[in-house]
Design an enzyme around this catalytic site. Sequence first.
Site, mmCIF file in Angstrom:
data_model
loop_
_atom_site.group_PDB
_atom_site.id
_atom_site.type_symbol
_atom_site.label_atom_id
_atom_site.label_comp_id
_atom_site.label_asym_id
_atom_site.label_seq_id
_atom_site.Cartn_x
_atom_site.Cartn_y
_atom_site.Cartn_z
ATOM 1 N N GLY A 135 0.932 -1.110 -0.041
ATOM 2 C CA GLY A 135 -0.028 -0.120 0.155
ATOM 3 C C GLY A 135 0.782 1.135 0.020
ATOM 4 N N LYS B 192 5.265 -0.539 -14.350
ATOM 5 C CA LYS B 192 6.413 -1.235 -14.155
ATOM 6 C C LYS B 192 6.595 -2.464 -15.011
ATOM 7 C CE LYS B 192 7.393 -3.818 -10.546
ATOM 8 N NZ LYS B 192 8.112 -3.302 -9.248
ATOM 9 N N VAL C 140 -6.051 -8.085 -11.326
ATOM 10 C CA VAL C 140 -6.179 -6.828 -12.159
ATOM 11 C C VAL C 140 -6.772 -7.183 -13.552
ATOM 12 C CG1 VAL C 140 -4.821 -5.021 -13.566
ATOM 13 C CG2 VAL C 140 -4.648 -5.307 -10.918
ATOM 14 N N ASP D 128 2.464 -1.255 -10.287
ATOM 15 C CA ASP D 128 3.669 -1.557 -9.618
ATOM 16 C C ASP D 128 3.679 -3.103 -9.630
ATOM 17 O OD1 ASP D 128 6.222 -1.159 -8.828
ATOM 18 O OD2 ASP D 128 5.686 -1.100 -6.748
HETATM 19 N N1 SAM Z 1 3.381 -0.610 -5.101
HETATM 20 C C1 SAM Z 1 3.172 -1.406 -4.122
HETATM 21 C C2 SAM Z 1 3.547 -0.641 -2.700
HETATM 22 O O1 SAM Z 1 4.146 0.353 -3.017
HETATM 23 O O2 SAM Z 1 3.125 -1.003 -1.534
HETATM 24 C C3 SAM Z 1 4.217 -2.797 -3.970
HETATM 25 C C4 SAM Z 1 3.834 -3.630 -5.015
HETATM 26 S S1 SAM Z 1 4.682 -5.267 -5.282
HETATM 27 C C5 SAM Z 1 6.111 -4.843 -5.978
HETATM 28 C C6 SAM Z 1 3.809 -6.181 -6.547
HETATM 29 C C7 SAM Z 1 2.202 -6.588 -6.248
HETATM 30 O O3 SAM Z 1 1.451 -6.929 -7.555
HETATM 31 C C8 SAM Z 1 2.198 -7.744 -5.327
HETATM 32 O O4 SAM Z 1 1.599 -7.433 -4.175
HETATM 33 C C9 SAM Z 1 1.383 -8.779 -6.111
HETATM 34 O O5 SAM Z 1 0.262 -9.680 -5.365
HETATM 35 C C10 SAM Z 1 0.734 -7.788 -7.066
HETATM 36 N N2 SAM Z 1 -0.017 -8.660 -8.315
HETATM 37 C C11 SAM Z 1 0.805 -9.591 -9.150
HETATM 38 N N3 SAM Z 1 -0.006 -10.006 -10.016
HETATM 39 C C12 SAM Z 1 -1.550 -9.245 -9.845
HETATM 40 C C13 SAM Z 1 -2.650 -9.464 -10.557
HETATM 41 N N4 SAM Z 1 -2.852 -10.201 -11.662
HETATM 42 N N5 SAM Z 1 -3.705 -8.687 -9.905
HETATM 43 C C14 SAM Z 1 -3.593 -7.821 -8.698
HETATM 44 N N6 SAM Z 1 -2.145 -7.632 -8.130
HETATM 45 C C15 SAM Z 1 -1.373 -8.462 -8.411
#
Ligand code: SAM
Length: 195
Positions: A34, A147, A83, A107
């Site tokens: 978050g 990203k 997503v 991200d």
């Molecule tokens: N931007 C966030 C922060 O600042 O707290 C960090 C994000 S982290 C690098 C990447 C996230 O993408 C992970 O929590 C993962 O669960 C999520 N993710 C990966 N594939 C996803 C999808 N298809 N739908 C939703 N979330 C996804």
Amino acid sequence: NFRCRSAFKLLEIDDKFRLLQPGGSVVDCGAAPGAWSQVAVQRVNSAGTGEGDPAAPHGTVVGIDLMNIPPLDGAHFLCSHDVTDPVTHAKLLELLPNRQAHVILSDMAPNASGFREMDHVKLITMCFSLIDLAEKILQPGGSLVCKYWDGISARELQEKLSNVFNTVQIIKPNASRKDSSERYFLARMYRKPVK
Ligand code: SAM
């Protein structure tokens, strides 16, 4: 106090390009834990704290993740949501004022397998799905930050983005580790494709 260091990448991007304005609507894809949403809440004033200006308009922040995201004042989280799932898109439309977002942030990252090429393609494929999401929710003139991990398919993503955004550029924030292939596309001035 940010939940994660990734906040500094978004702060850096937004300090330079001013995408997040008070009153704006933001969708944060892959939002857990978050930190990006924390930045977005401050900048679009969705918690109504005003950032020193009591008259500043209140924005909207909706975060989405497969994982759980601890609650945050000013943000609405769709936890355990994918997503790329049309069900998520439908819920987003309900949550956004006028069913439109000004900015889509992503991200998102898949669990890395360690096979660089494979992870690269997997993340690029996830980014392609953001173009479908944009078609449903992004307002004309809106922006997308996403990203990706650099590699052979990055060019194809850039071309697809250029088909629907007037400007597309590549950003490597200082806060992003130098030795990682992590990059961000910043796509601005969305044009809804005519069908
Ligand atoms: N931007 C966030 C922060 O600042 O707290 C960090 C994000 S982290 C690098 C990447 C996230 O993408 C992970 O929590 C993962 O669960 C999520 N993710 C990966 N594939 C996803 C999808 N298809 N739908 C939703 N979330 C996804």
